[in-house]
Design a protein around this motif. Sequence first.
Motif, PDB file in Angstrom:
ATOM      1  N   UNK A   1       1.260  -1.501   0.303  1.00 37.56           N
ATOM      2  CA  UNK A   1       0.057   0.187  -0.059  1.00 37.56           C
ATOM      3  C   UNK A   1       1.175   1.357  -0.044  1.00 37.56           C
ATOM      4  N   UNK A   2       0.621   2.106  -0.662  1.00 43.88           N
ATOM      5  CA  UNK A   2       1.028   3.529  -0.737  1.00 43.88           C
ATOM      6  C   UNK A   2       0.980   5.131  -0.060  1.00 43.88           C
ATOM      7  N   UNK A   3       1.850   5.223   0.036  1.00 42.45           N
ATOM      8  CA  UNK A   3       1.535   6.010   1.335  1.00 42.45           C
ATOM      9  C   UNK A   3       1.749   8.051   0.111  1.00 42.45           C
ATOM     10  N   UNK A   4       1.628   8.797   1.253  1.00 41.30           N
ATOM     11  CA  UNK A   4       2.146  10.089   0.447  1.00 41.30           C
ATOM     12  C   UNK A   4       3.543   9.646  -0.423  1.00 41.30           C
ATOM     13  N   UNK A   5       3.683   9.155  -1.279  1.00 45.09           N
ATOM     14  CA  UNK A   5       5.248   8.902  -2.033  1.00 45.09           C
ATOM     15  C   UNK A   5       5.214  10.552  -1.946  1.00 45.09           C
ATOM     16  N   UNK A   6       5.209  11.509  -2.854  1.00 49.29           N
ATOM     17  CA  UNK A   6       5.381  12.691  -3.225  1.00 49.29           C
ATOM     18  C   UNK A   6       6.781  13.766  -2.101  1.00 49.29           C
TER      19      UNK A   6
ATOM     20  N   UNK B   1      -4.400   7.168   2.308  1.00 44.68           N
ATOM     21  CA  UNK B   1      -3.407   7.432   2.013  1.00 44.68           C
ATOM     22  C   UNK B   1      -2.147   7.788   2.521  1.00 44.68           C
ATOM     23  N   UNK B   2      -2.302   7.818   3.785  1.00 45.93           N
ATOM     24  CA  UNK B   2      -1.066   7.751   4.850  1.00 45.93           C
ATOM     25  C   UNK B   2      -0.857   6.171   4.777  1.00 45.93           C
ATOM     26  N   UNK B   3       1.113   6.092   4.949  1.00 47.67           N
ATOM     27  CA  UNK B   3       1.248   4.908   5.994  1.00 47.67           C
ATOM     28  C   UNK B   3       2.328   5.028   6.913  1.00 47.67           C
ATOM     29  N   UNK B   4       1.753   4.408   7.633  1.00 51.93           N
ATOM     30  CA  UNK B   4       2.266   4.922   9.430  1.00 51.93           C
ATOM     31  C   UNK B   4       2.532   3.561  10.155  1.00 51.93           C
ATOM     32  N   UNK B   5       3.274   3.928  11.338  1.00 48.34           N
ATOM     33  CA  UNK B   5       3.831   2.949  11.802  1.00 48.34           C
ATOM     34  C   UNK B   5       3.360   3.762  13.313  1.00 48.34           C
ATOM     35  N   UNK B   6       2.053   2.596  14.156  1.00 46.57           N
ATOM     36  CA  UNK B   6       1.908   4.100  15.532  1.00 46.57           C
ATOM     37  C   UNK B   6       2.013   3.064  16.364  1.00 46.57           C
ATOM     38  N   UNK B   7       3.262   3.766  17.585  1.00 44.62           N
ATOM     39  CA  UNK B   7       3.605   2.728  18.682  1.00 44.62           C
ATOM     40  C   UNK B   7       3.446   3.462  19.686  1.00 44.62           C
ATOM     41  N   UNK B   8       3.498   2.950  20.868  1.00 46.15           N
ATOM     42  CA  UNK B   8       3.778   3.541  22.473  1.00 46.15           C
ATOM     43  C   UNK B   8       5.172   3.455  22.443  1.00 46.15           C
TER      44      UNK B   8
END
Length: 312
Positions: free
Chosen positions: A110-115, A222-229
């Motif tokens: 899955x693509x995030x914000x490539x630019x 449209x955003x790819x993220x790693x969410x963590x504590x």
Amino acid sequence: MKKVWIVICYFGDVPDSLSLWLESCGRNSDYEWLLVNDFGITNSNFPANVRSVQSSLEEVKELFSSYLALDVLSLENAYKLNDFKPLYWVFLEELEIDYDFWGYCDLDLMFGRIGNFIDDSLYEEYDRILGQGHLSLYRRCPTCLSLTAFPHPDLEVNNVFGNCDFFGFDEHFGVNIICKIHKLKFYENEGFLIDVIPRLDPPRMTSAIGNKRAQKFIYYRGRVMQVYRSWNGRYRVKEFCYMHLQKRNLSFAAGRRADLSLKGICVTSDGLVEISKISDVLSIVNTHVSLTERMRIFRFDLRYFFRRIRGI
């Protein structure tokens, strides 16, 4: 902005997450995708920047044979297509598509914000951008269009394309070595991506240093993220260019197929879980990770790291 076309060849059953992949492409309107497939799905089902072309493995084999001028070419299964990815520019030439850069990618991402990660300065300075088989971009120039003709210290190109075995020619052990030996301007940055192994519980990144405490991997609008504590208990979010799901066509945990109405997903060991807002995942992230679990994760990361440097 340069004209960038990314080519994918995929033959077989339609992946459950195809629509999610399409949705992420559609949010990157500065890029164009060409999907060569046998799905029987028309372009009316795709975002405006994704073009579908119907073909077959045999037709693709004939096309590559004509460009390579090889008497014997082995392309008996779809997985072997990975070795042929450095030739994917031929599809654009055959269709008379105008482009400044071309590339290849996979459908299990899955693509995030490539630019936000690959900007105009990279396109101006480099001939090749990123070196992974699941996403790599090349300048339209004589050198990049003829990389398969350059000598490789360990591989004979005729053997790569004439042998049914898989050589990983599309990345580390193939064209990456050719690019470096022949001093191509090559930009590598594996920090751009989340490379996830979903079968682990919980899912982990392949990077030996990228994993975090109580982490979740998310695609959201449209955003790819790693969410963590973090160690002080606060939530942190790190954004990436794209997310790749290692060796797996990951389906939805509840049996639902992806569609363009989805706002986001979270990757779990049981499958993809739909989320409608970021706060949905916080209760999942808000879990205690014991010292034993942290040591198990650390040992796995070290094993994966040493396997990669040994070329296993």
